[in-house]
Design a protein around this motif. Structure first.
Motif: not given
Length: 756
Positions: A681-703
């Motif tokens: 588990r890992h806590r982000l700075s805020d909740s996410c309304w946008a869905s995360p995306i995967a690009v190659g070996s990286h994962l983007y989470f948009f608070s």
């Protein structure tokens, strides 16, 4: 008939500096000017786009047979070709040769001045009829100087989606499966590989030692006394980078190094060819790799295809060059051929590409990296972009920021160099707005305003232009919570318009409608679940008319349908307030369903191979469903329920062997895709309304507060790469990721973040 029935004219040749990776792809007969140097890439066009075909070279002639030429996932007598063509290398003009059975998923190999056609898949049904397709066991030899085919000893059983190669005068056939009309929705994966001595008459098929794999859509090549089998899809319906090789001298199969493809499709539909001591191979991400002479590692080269493709053919031309012929991309079939000279292919030296002009980019860019055509891109939140920014701030890597009139909660969509967003304005959301921006500058390309059919209070309790539109080659398709469904061309002109609330009644409920459009090649799919009787609607893209409409009982939900193909069948997958379902995209017939779910009202499902991931704000309803069932599969096809996981607005992301959920508090849960066990588990700075995306070996989470946290994909622990902050007003609602550009949308802003 004139045997030169297709007058392709000249093959356009574009020459570029040794370090220029940008290939300008021309239409048939067109010449484009470019700087002339000694090294070159050559492009010409096939008679038409095709994938899953056969290709080989004899005596400076390139031969192409059959293939799939229709829309993807559609099989009929009109979609599979039996045409046979040849063209002389570097001269031009395609000559039509004696045709044969309509086949795709076949192999075509050259030996001793002859061509050998092996197996394949054919279809018997007409378009729009139930599919009747089956594999064939036929083997034939083409005699070029007599211009005729002769039948040879057939394979021991029908086979398609395999590959073949000749080594030391022997024809090897590896991989594939068997489809028959009687099997309908099942198939037989072939455990055997065969070899035939081509000097014998008749040829006799002998069984090789059984391979340690069952795969189709793989690539087979030969070098250094080895038959190398690369990638494909295994009998568990999972795409793979696995590689094995058969040592001819010892008669044994061995595990080889995994092919290094990083895209989500891995080495599915890869192609390979042996030259000298090495096997060269490319998959959907477009990078050319070379297998070391010892077969112990794959070595990246400096060559990347300008138009990425899979289900293509990679062959040598006999003149120290490699040809990359046809194939498929997400946009459709490819008719272009690219060539690279082997003396320009270097191991471990990446090409520094020049930037093409806008016109050139439009002509040659690969659809998988230059478009983001709908909600969550292609429906899975994955981008094949190779250059996406990893660091930004209000003063760094911000290409532009544009104001969006009114307010909107939809995600941006991208088609080539244009970005489209929707918004609403007015106290009753009476103004519906579609804005198209220039990707390069952020300037408004066009903007259209339409009056809403159903007037709804413009407040924080109701959705505001929440449904994400779709785009394709023909234009833009938008849907608003007022019930207005509109098609525009790429200049913003109206193609057709409907009022669904006018036709079927107003949408009821306290928070409006939020379901986004989903799209097949020729239809739009729309789910309306609200406080009144709902429906699932299939609309023809060209006319706006209904293909079919399925009535649904009252249930309030804001999730969106997802399109995917399972077992050759195009289907719609839905997760909506108490139920998860799959429907046949052609007919609307329900295939399977799982009932008894709770609070699965916002997040959309995610499909990963034969598994459907469901997300909900109730712990008991975050689960995985195995595809392949019929009817009520609640008691038979639930693979797992996730351990101590809840989800909120963002849809789950599947990457490699993990599922990522985000709850309302902004806590990421990484879950094992096979077992549902929580790993970290890992806590982000805020909740996410946008869905995360995967690009190659990286994962983007948009608070929602404008902070993007980027992780390296890691199953054992969260590995944070960067945390990037934007200065925004309001919330982040949606994103789009295309080559070199990340687009972030808030209620009133569209922000373009660019690679440095």
């Amino acid at each position: 008939m004139n045997k030169r029935g297709y007058q392709g004219g000249y093959w356009p040749i574009i020459r570029c500096a040794a370090l220029c990776g940008a290939l300008v792809v021309a239409s048939q007969g067109d010449w484009l000017s470019a700087e002339v140097t000694e090294s070159k890439q050559v492009a010409w066009v096939l008679p038409n786009g095709r994938a899953s075909f056969g290709a080989a070279v004899i005596d400076n002639w390139v031969y192409v047979y059959g293939g799939h030429t229709g829309r993807r996932h559609q099989y009929s007598v009109d979609d599979i070709s039996g045409k046979f063509w040849r063209a002389r290398l570097n001269e031009g003009g395609w000559e039509e040769l004696p045709s044969g059975p309509k086949l795709q998923g076949l192999a075509l190999v050259a030996h001793n001045g002859h061509l050998y056609r092996v197996g394949g898949l054919t279809a018997y049904n007409q378009p729009n009829e139930n599919e009747q397709k089956e594999s064939t066991s036929t083997v034939a030899r083409y005699l070029p100087y007599e211009m005729r085919w002769e039948e040879l000893t057939p394979l021991p059983e029908p086979r398609s989606s395999h590959d073949a190669i000749v080594l030391d005068g022997k024809l090897y056939v590896v991989g594939g499966w068997q489809l028959t009309q009687e099997m309908a929705t099942t198939e037989q994966w072939h455990p055997n590989a065969y070899v035939a001595d081509l000097s014998q008459d008749p040829i006799v098929w002998q069984t090789l030692p059984e391979p340690p794999f069952r795969r189709r859509a793989l690539a087979v090549a030969a070098a250094n006394g080895r038959i190398v089998a690369v990638g494909g899809m295994n009998d568990e319906e999972s795409v793979t980078n696995d590689a094995h090789y058969f040592d001819v001298a010892s008669g044994t199969w061995n595990q080889g190094p995994d092919f290094p493809a990083q895209s989500r499709m891995k080495a599915f539909g890869a192609s390979a060819f042996g030259v000298g001591d090495h096997v060269y191979a490319s998959a959907g991400e477009g990078i050319l790799y070379r297998l070391s002479a010892a077969a112990d590692r794959w070595e990246p080269t400096n060559f990347t295809l300008q138009q990425r493709r899979f289900f293509h053919r990679l062959i040598a031309d006999g003149n120290d060059s490699l040809l990359f012929i046809g194939g498929a991309a997400r946009r459709g079939m490819i008719d272009h051929i690219e060539m690279v000279q082997l003396d320009q292919v270097k191991v471990g030296e990446p090409i520094s590409t020049e930037q093409p002009t806008e016109t050139q980019a439009d002509a040659s860019s690969d659809a998988s990296t230059s478009v983001w055509p709908g909600f969550r891109g292609h429906g899975d939140s994955h981008s094949d972009a190779k250059r996406l920014p990893l660091h930004w701030s209000p003063d760094e890597n911000i290409a532009w920021s544009a104001q969006v009139p009114g307010y909107g909660q939809s995600s941006p969509v991208v088609w080539r160099n244009r970005v489209v967003v929707t918004s609403v304005d007015g106290p009753k959301k009476e103004h519906l707005i579609v804005s198209c921006f220039d990707m390069s500058t952020g300037d408004v390309y066009w903007r259209r305003r339409v009056s809403a059919t159903q007037k709804i209070d413009n407040d924080d309790y109701h959705s505001k232009a929440a449904p994400t539109p779709c785009v394709d080659d023909n234009g833009v398709y938008v849907f608003f919570e007022s019930g207005d469904l509109i098609s525009l061309d790429h200049e913003g002109n109206n193609r057709w318009q409907r009022s669904l609330t006018g036709e079927y009644g107003n949408f009821l409920g306290n928070h409006g409608v939020g379901s986004s459009l989903a799209a097949t090649d020729d239809t739009l799919i729309l789910l309306i679940d609200h406080a009144g009787p709902g429906y699932l609607l299939c609309v023809d893209k060209a006319t706006g008319n209904n293909r079919w409409k399925i009535e649904r009982e009252k249930r309030v939900s804001w999730s969106s349908p997802i399109i995917n193909t399972y077992d050759g069948r195009l289907q719609i997958v839905i997760s909506s307030n108490g139920v998860a379902e799959a429907f046949d995209a052609k007919t609307g017939a329900r295939i399977w369903y799982v009932e008894g779910l709770k609070k699965n009202t916002v997040a959309s499902p995610t499909v990963a191979g034969d598994t459907v991931i469901i997300a909900a704000s109730d712990q008991s309803s975050n689960l995985a469903i195995k595809q392949g069932g019929t009817g009520n599969v609640t008691d038979t096809h639930i693979r797992w329920t996730a351990e101590s996981v809840m989800s909120s607005f963002a849809s789950p992301l599947v990457h490699q062997s993990a599922v990522y959920y985000v709850n309302k508090a902004g806590v990421i849960s990484c879950v094992d895709l096979k077992t549902g066990k929580r790993i970290w588990r890992h806590r982000l700075s805020d909740s996410c309304w946008a869905s995360p995306i995967a690009v190659g070996s990286h994962l983007y989470f948009f608070s929602k507060d404008g902070t993007t946290t980027i992780f390296e994909a890691n199953l054992s622990q969260p590995v944070e790469v960067a945390q990037c902050k934007l200065s925004i007003d309001g919330r982040v609602y949606g994103v789009a990721a295309v080559e070199g550009n990340l687009l972030v949308r808030t209620g009133t802003q569209l922000i373009c973040i660019k690679s440095a």
